[in-house]
Every structure is written in structure tokens, then in C-alpha cells.
Design an enzyme around this catalytic site. Structure first.
Site, PDB file in Angstrom:
ATOM      1  N   ASP A  17       0.901  -0.867  -0.168  1.00 12.51           N
ATOM      2  CA  ASP A  17       0.151   0.681  -0.033  1.00 12.51           C
ATOM      3  C   ASP A  17       0.791   0.956   0.233  1.00 12.51           C
ATOM      4  OD1 ASP A  17      -2.053   1.544   0.128  1.00 12.51           O
ATOM      5  OD2 ASP A  17      -2.846   1.171   2.293  1.00 12.51           O
ATOM      6  N   GLU A  96      -6.321   5.115  -8.521  1.00  6.42           N
ATOM      7  CA  GLU A  96      -7.980   5.578  -8.722  1.00  6.42           C
ATOM      8  C   GLU A  96      -8.299   6.478  -9.224  1.00  6.42           C
ATOM      9  OE1 GLU A  96      -9.770   6.380  -3.784  1.00  6.42           O
ATOM     10  OE2 GLU A  96      -7.802   5.258  -3.856  1.00  6.42           O
ATOM     11  N   LYS A 132      -9.963   1.698  -9.388  1.00  4.88           N
ATOM     12  CA  LYS A 132     -10.544   1.734  -7.494  1.00  4.88           C
ATOM     13  C   LYS A 132     -11.125   3.166  -7.696  1.00  4.88           C
ATOM     14  CE  LYS A 132      -7.719   1.897  -3.472  1.00  4.88           C
ATOM     15  NZ  LYS A 132      -6.285   2.408  -3.007  1.00  4.88           N
ATOM     16  N   THR A 156     -13.091   0.566  -2.986  1.00  3.18           N
ATOM     17  CA  THR A 156     -12.456   1.399  -1.760  1.00  3.18           C
ATOM     18  C   THR A 156     -13.626   1.571  -0.409  1.00  3.18           C
ATOM     19  OG1 THR A 156     -10.273   2.333  -0.754  1.00  3.18           O
ATOM     20  CG2 THR A 156     -11.156   3.377  -2.784  1.00  3.18           C
ATOM     21  N   PHE A 178     -12.177  -1.843   5.257  1.00  2.00           N
ATOM     22  CA  PHE A 178     -10.717  -0.921   6.184  1.00  2.00           C
ATOM     23  C   PHE A 178     -10.613  -1.738   7.088  1.00  2.00           C
ATOM     24  CE2 PHE A 178      -9.859   3.028   3.401  1.00  2.00           C
ATOM     25  CZ  PHE A 178      -9.483   2.563   2.595  1.00  2.00           C
TER      26      PHE A 178
END
Length: 323
Positions: A17, A96, A132, A156, A178
Site C-alpha cells: 500500500d 484511483e 479504484k 475502496t 478497511f
């Protein structure tokens, strides 16, 4: 005995990440994920000035309005860093869509198509990229369109079962539920202290994983947003885990047995729940204060960092023009 990182790799696909190219080379993950915050940090790093300079030079040659040039350069930077990462990792790179499009299905689809086209122009096929997108109702609908076009998506900012169910129904390739941000919310609300086994973020991912496996859902579960290695250890066996370089280093140094906590063999098949329509999705999300607040907060933070990136690019354009 092998390190806990090596043991984890034997049961879970490990994803880095980060946008730090040197860290990715050193840690050798299977996949890599980025977001606007990580991209901003990478662009500000002197080591990657050549990537930024190339994008600025390209942008100045495109013509058009200043605002359009800034947006185009930011898109090029995201793809440029993604292309560098794709040259290092053997698997997928997540890129993203602009966070300020999180509530615009059509614009998200258009941006995703443009990102894939930009990668293909660099010789990187769509099978290497994950688009994303924030797990809003509009984002999930965009992913449903994109998946049908063979563009795999990573949903996400996912914090609850309703988001996970909607993603499964949309045929999303991968979700990133998450962990750490859920823990943050509960600690701020006065909860805890928590262990890896009682951590509310860990329990959320475990529940989503069990639900998917019980229903035979093919969507990949990739735990994200970790605060400590205890959370990671408690999710050993999850399909994928995306982990920061600092925690990957900590796992690499950690010794001792790492037992598997999640396995598709440990769940019983159950029928899928009633399909969510927009009204039921929004109501379920609204009923979960944590998920509602953390989704909104996450989008705001990503938009803030995206605006900071655009400001940085605009300033660099002005400096080049004045030189």
C-alpha cells in the site's frame, strides 16, 4: 522458522500500500495499491522529479485551458507512477478515479476508460490494472458497467456489510474493506482497549469474508488500512491484504508461528440475502453511523489531497512558464 511475512505470503496475497517505488522494489509484493494521498507524497519526493517533469512537459505541449492542463497532468502522473509500479510487481496495480467523482456514475466510468486507455498506450494491458473507486452507490454502479466491459475494479473506502453486498451483486472484482479506520472510530467513541481478536475493524472484515465465502461470491476480499501487525495477523488467510511498507518491514522482522485465521473451508454455504436496491442500500448505510462517517471522511480526505496535487501541478506550470 520463517518470518511472519513469509508465513503470511504462503496463505494470503500480499499487496504493498504505497507509491514509493524503492519500497516496492525492496519488499517485492505481488500487487500494489495507491490512492491520492500516496500519490501526493510520491510526487513531492525529489527522487521522482523526473516523472513529474515528464508529465509537466507533456502537459504544456497539449494546449487548452490551464485548468484542463492541470487535470490532464494529474491523470498522467497517476498512470506514470502506476506504470512504474507495474514494471516492478508481477500482479496488479490499483489506480484511483478522482475522489471528487465519487457521486457521479457517468463521470467515473468515463475517467476509468481514459485511465485504461492511457495504460494501454504505454503497453500495459487492462488485465494488469484495477480501477479504484469509492464504495458509494454511484461508484458501485460505475463498477458494474466497467466490469461488463472487462475493466476490473477495486472498490475502496468500504466499511460495512451493505457496501460489501452491493459490490458482490455488481460483480466487482475486488473490495478493500478497511480495518484501521474502523478501529479509529470506535476508539474515538470511547471503545477498547482492543486486541487483534476483538478489534472492530478485524471483525468487520472477518464477517464480510465469511459472508462472501458462504454465498460462493467470487469477489476478492482485500483487507486494508492497518494500524498494527496484530490486525494483520488476525486476518491471516484473507484473500489479499494491502499493507504499508512500515508494517511489511515489521512483519519481516517478526518471528514465531502465524496461524491461519480465515479459510473458505471453515464456512457453510448459505443463500444470498435479498438484493439491495438504492433505497435499501442508502438506508442500511445510514443506519451504520461509523460507515457513514468514515466513508464521507475518506472521500473528503482524498479530495483534499487531490486538490493539493492539482495546486502543486499548477504552481509548477506557472514556474515553468515564468522561467
Amino acid at each position: 522458522m520463517s518470518s511472519k511475512l513469509d508465513q503470511l505470503r504462503a496463505m494470503t496475497v500480499v499487496v504493498a500500500d504505497t507509491g514509493d517505488l524503492d519500497a516496492v522494489r525492496r519488499l517485492k509484493p505481488q500487487d500494489c495499491t495507491t490512492n491520492p494521498t500516496l500519490l501526493l507524497k510520491a510526487v513531492e519526493a525529489p527522487a521522482y522529479a523526473h516523472i513529474v517533469d515528464e508529465a509537466l512537459t507533456w502537459g504544456r505541449a497539449q494546449g487548452g485551458s490551464r485548468e484542463g492542463a492541470v487535470a490532464a497532468i494529474c491523470d498522467r502522473l497517476a498512470v506514470a507512477f502506476g506504470a512504474e509500479l507495474a514494471g516492478i510487481v508481477p500482479g496488479r496495480v490499483s489506480t484511483e478515479v478522482d475522489a471528487d467523482l465519487s457521486f457521479d456514475t457517468e463521470a467515473t466510468v468515463a475517467k476509468a476508460r481514459a485511465i485504461i486507455k492511457a495504460y494501454e498506450e504505454r503497453g500495459i494491458g487492462r488485465e494488469r490494472i484495477l480501477i479504484k473507486i469509492a464504495s458509494t452507490w454511484e461508484g458501485i454502479r460505475a463498477a458494474e458497467v466497467l466490469q461488463k466491459e472487462g475493466i476490473d475494479c477495486n472498490l475502496t473506502l468500504l466499511f460495512c456489510q451493505a457496501q460489501a453486498q452491493a459490490c458482490a451483486e455488481a460483480g466487482v472484482f475486488l473490495i478493500s474493506p478497511f480495518v484501521g479506520r474502523i478501529l479509529d472510530w470506535h476508539v474515538k467513541a470511547g471503545g477498547g482497549p482492543y486486541t487483534g481478536e476483538t478489534d472492530p475493524g478485524v471483525l468487520s472484515v472477518r464477517n464480510i469474508y465469511a459472508s462472501y465465502k458462504a454465498q460462493g461470491v467470487k469477489t476478492v476480499v482485500m483487507g486494508a488500512s492497518f494500524r498494527n501487525i496484530g490486525e494483520i495477523e488476525a486476518l491471516a488467510g484473507c484473500d489479499r491484504l494491502t499493507i504499508s511498507p512500515a508494517l511489511l518491514d515489521e512483519l519481516a522482522k517478526a518471528e514465531g508461528d502465524l496461524p491461519r485465521k480465515l479459510s473458505p473451508d471453515n464456512v457453510e454455504r448459505v443463500p444470498a440475502p435479498a438484493r439491495l436496491d438504492e433505497k435499501s442500500f442508502r438506508f442500511a448505510l445510514n443506519e451504520d453511523a461509523m460507515a457513514t462517517e468514515k466513508l464521507s471522511e475518506g472521500i473528503r480526505q482524498f479530495v483534499k489531497d487531490l486538490r493539493s496535487l492539482r495546486t502543486l501541478v499548477a504552481r509548477r506550470l506557472e514556474e515553468a512558464k515564468a522561467a
